[in-house]
Motif scaffolding. Structure first.
Motif, short mmCIF file in Angstrom:
data_model
loop_
_atom_site.label_atom_id
_atom_site.label_comp_id
_atom_site.label_asym_id
_atom_site.label_seq_id
_atom_site.Cartn_x
_atom_site.Cartn_y
_atom_site.Cartn_z
N MET A 59 -83.97 -116.98 47.91
CA MET A 59 -85.10 -116.59 48.54
C MET A 59 -85.85 -116.56 46.83
SD MET A 59 -85.47 -114.20 51.47
CE MET A 59 -84.18 -112.82 50.82
N ILE B 282 -83.46 -116.68 56.68
CA ILE B 282 -84.67 -116.59 55.77
C ILE B 282 -85.75 -117.46 56.66
CG2 ILE B 282 -86.16 -117.66 53.72
CD1 ILE B 282 -82.92 -117.51 52.52
N THR B 283 -87.07 -116.73 56.62
CA THR B 283 -88.04 -117.67 57.20
C THR B 283 -89.02 -118.22 55.94
OG1 THR B 283 -89.55 -115.70 57.49
CG2 THR B 283 -88.19 -116.41 59.48
N ASN B 284 -89.49 -119.25 56.20
CA ASN B 284 -90.52 -119.86 55.20
C ASN B 284 -91.02 -121.09 55.93
OD1 ASN B 284 -91.64 -120.29 52.69
ND2 ASN B 284 -90.13 -121.53 51.87
N SER C 62 -91.05 -116.99 50.93
CA SER C 62 -89.94 -116.85 52.07
C SER C 62 -89.51 -115.39 52.05
CB SER C 62 -88.49 -117.75 51.68
OG SER C 62 -88.02 -116.88 50.61
N SER C 63 -89.32 -114.81 53.24
CA SER C 63 -88.67 -113.52 53.74
C SER C 63 -87.45 -113.57 54.53
CB SER C 63 -89.84 -112.91 54.33
OG SER C 63 -90.20 -113.55 55.61
N ALA C 64 -86.76 -112.41 54.41
CA ALA C 64 -85.56 -112.08 55.05
C ALA C 64 -85.93 -112.26 56.69
CB ALA C 64 -84.89 -111.00 54.54
N ASP D 221 -90.61 -120.03 47.57
CA ASP D 221 -91.69 -119.28 46.98
C ASP D 221 -92.17 -118.86 48.72
OD1 ASP D 221 -93.31 -117.93 45.59
OD2 ASP D 221 -94.84 -119.27 45.93
#
Length: 100
Positions: free
Chosen positions: A89, A3-5, A97-99, A95
């Motif tokens: 996620m 996950i990126t955030n 975040s994306s794969a 909030d």
């Protein structure tokens, strides 16, 4: 899977922001409790890194989640781990975040 955030300055233990922090699940453990509802729960430990880590990279963030097993099973994903990522996620503190 990852996950990126963004980690904001307010949420950073270092007092600086980490844009595009890389999070990965380091633990997903199912446990059963006697006499409680829900009977089965999942503990998910999530480590966040400033960049894509290797085996010696230290985390800049750590989160622990506890979820009812049935909530995880209802999440989208082909595998248990994919469902864990999808559930994480969807949490308020992830909030945006994306794969990865």
């Amino acid at each position: 899977m990852a996950i990126t955030n963004n980690i904001t300055t307010e949420n950073s233990q270092y007092g600086i922001a980490f844009n595009g922090a890389y999070y990965r699940i380091v633990t997903a453990a199912v446990s059963r409790q006697r006499g409680t509802d829900p009977k089965f729960s999942v503990m998910i430990d999530l480590s966040g890194y400033a960049a894509t880590p290797d085996d010696d990279t230290r985390e800049v963030d750590f989160k622990r989640y506890n979820a009812p097993l049935d909530a995880l099973e209802a999440a989208s994903g082909a595998t248990f781990l994919a469902k864990c990522y999808a559930w994480v996620m969807a949490q308020d503190d992830m909030d945006g975040s994306s794969a990865a």
